[in-house]
Scaffold this motif. Structure first.
Motif, PDB file in Angstrom:
ATOM      1  N   TRP A 205     -25.149 -22.922   4.188  1.00 56.15           N
ATOM      2  CA  TRP A 205     -24.563 -23.604   5.346  1.00 56.15           C
ATOM      3  C   TRP A 205     -25.585 -24.490   6.052  1.00 56.15           C
TER       4      TRP A 205
ATOM      5  N   CYS B 211     -24.664 -28.354   6.513  1.00 58.31           N
ATOM      6  CA  CYS B 211     -24.678 -28.938   7.856  1.00 58.31           C
ATOM      7  C   CYS B 211     -25.729 -30.043   7.969  1.00 58.31           C
TER       8      CYS B 211
ATOM      9  N   GLY C 205     -24.552 -33.019   5.999  1.00 59.68           N
ATOM     10  CA  GLY C 205     -23.491 -33.677   6.768  1.00 59.68           C
ATOM     11  C   GLY C 205     -24.064 -34.513   7.896  1.00 59.68           C
ATOM     12  N   GLY C 206     -25.108 -34.016   8.540  1.00 63.13           N
ATOM     13  CA  GLY C 206     -25.760 -34.777   9.600  1.00 63.13           C
ATOM     14  C   GLY C 206     -26.404 -36.048   9.085  1.00 63.13           C
TER      15      GLY C 206
ATOM     16  N   ALA D  76     -25.618 -32.541  14.320  1.00 71.96           N
ATOM     17  CA  ALA D  76     -25.353 -31.681  13.157  1.00 71.96           C
ATOM     18  C   ALA D  76     -26.660 -31.234  12.493  1.00 71.96           C
TER      19      ALA D  76
ATOM     20  N   SER E 297     -27.866 -27.383  12.342  1.00 74.20           N
ATOM     21  CA  SER E 297     -28.019 -26.740  11.033  1.00 74.20           C
ATOM     22  C   SER E 297     -29.091 -25.656  11.053  1.00 74.20           C
TER      23      SER E 297
END
Length: 161
Positions: free
Chosen positions: A37, A41, A44-45, A76, A80
């Motif tokens: 994760w 994350c 994604g950021g 993000a 994370s």
């Protein structure tokens, strides 16, 4: 794991767990899940930041989309790390004296970027705040690497002299 041990040893679960124990039991993640994760994350950021940079060149609404996606990407990426060390420990470490100024500048720039775009309608100011976001986030991230800040400062002083 304790539940499995109790069942396998033949002990019944007559005792009730407290609310705190139940919440901690329900929210603990394995190390591999935390790392997965974190990567999701963080990626994604980065993707949001790159997408925001690409949207900068759209006429009229490009600067707004850029500011939103770039800021969302930084949030993000910052969030994370909560998967690695937990949200409370992350918040405590963010506001330690060694990174307090970088944290305040970073959070302030995140807010000011959005204010510059949506309330003040100053495109140039939004770009400046995005650059400051990047610099503050970099300085904040470097603070987690031992002696990295000292090395960066020495490099800059050597280059300037």
């Amino acid at each position: 794991m304790d539940k499995l041990r109790r069942v396998l040893s033949g002990q019944e679960e007559n005792e009730e767990l407290g609310l705190t124990a139940q919440v901690l039991d329900a929210t603990t993640l394995s190390y591999s899940t935390r790392v997965k994760w974190f990567v999701i994350c963080f990626a994604g950021g980065i993707l949001c930041s790159i997408l925001g940079s690409a949207l900068l060149f759209i006429p009229k609404t490009g600067i707004k989309l850029f500011a939103v996606f770039y800021t969302l990407g930084n949030v993000a990426a910052l969030a994370s790390t909560c998967f690695l060390m937990g949200p409370l420990k992350q918040l405590k470490r963010m506001f330690e004296p060694t990174r307090l100024i970088a944290t305040i500048v970073m959070l302030l720039c995140l807010i000011l970027t959005l204010c510059a775009v949506f309330w003040w309608h100053k495109k140039g100011l939004a770009i400046i705040f995005c650059i400051l976001q990047f610099l503050a986030m970099t300085w904040y991230s470097i603070s987690y690497i031992p002696f990295a800040r000292d090395a960066v400062m020495k490099c800059f002083t050597t280059c300037l002299s």
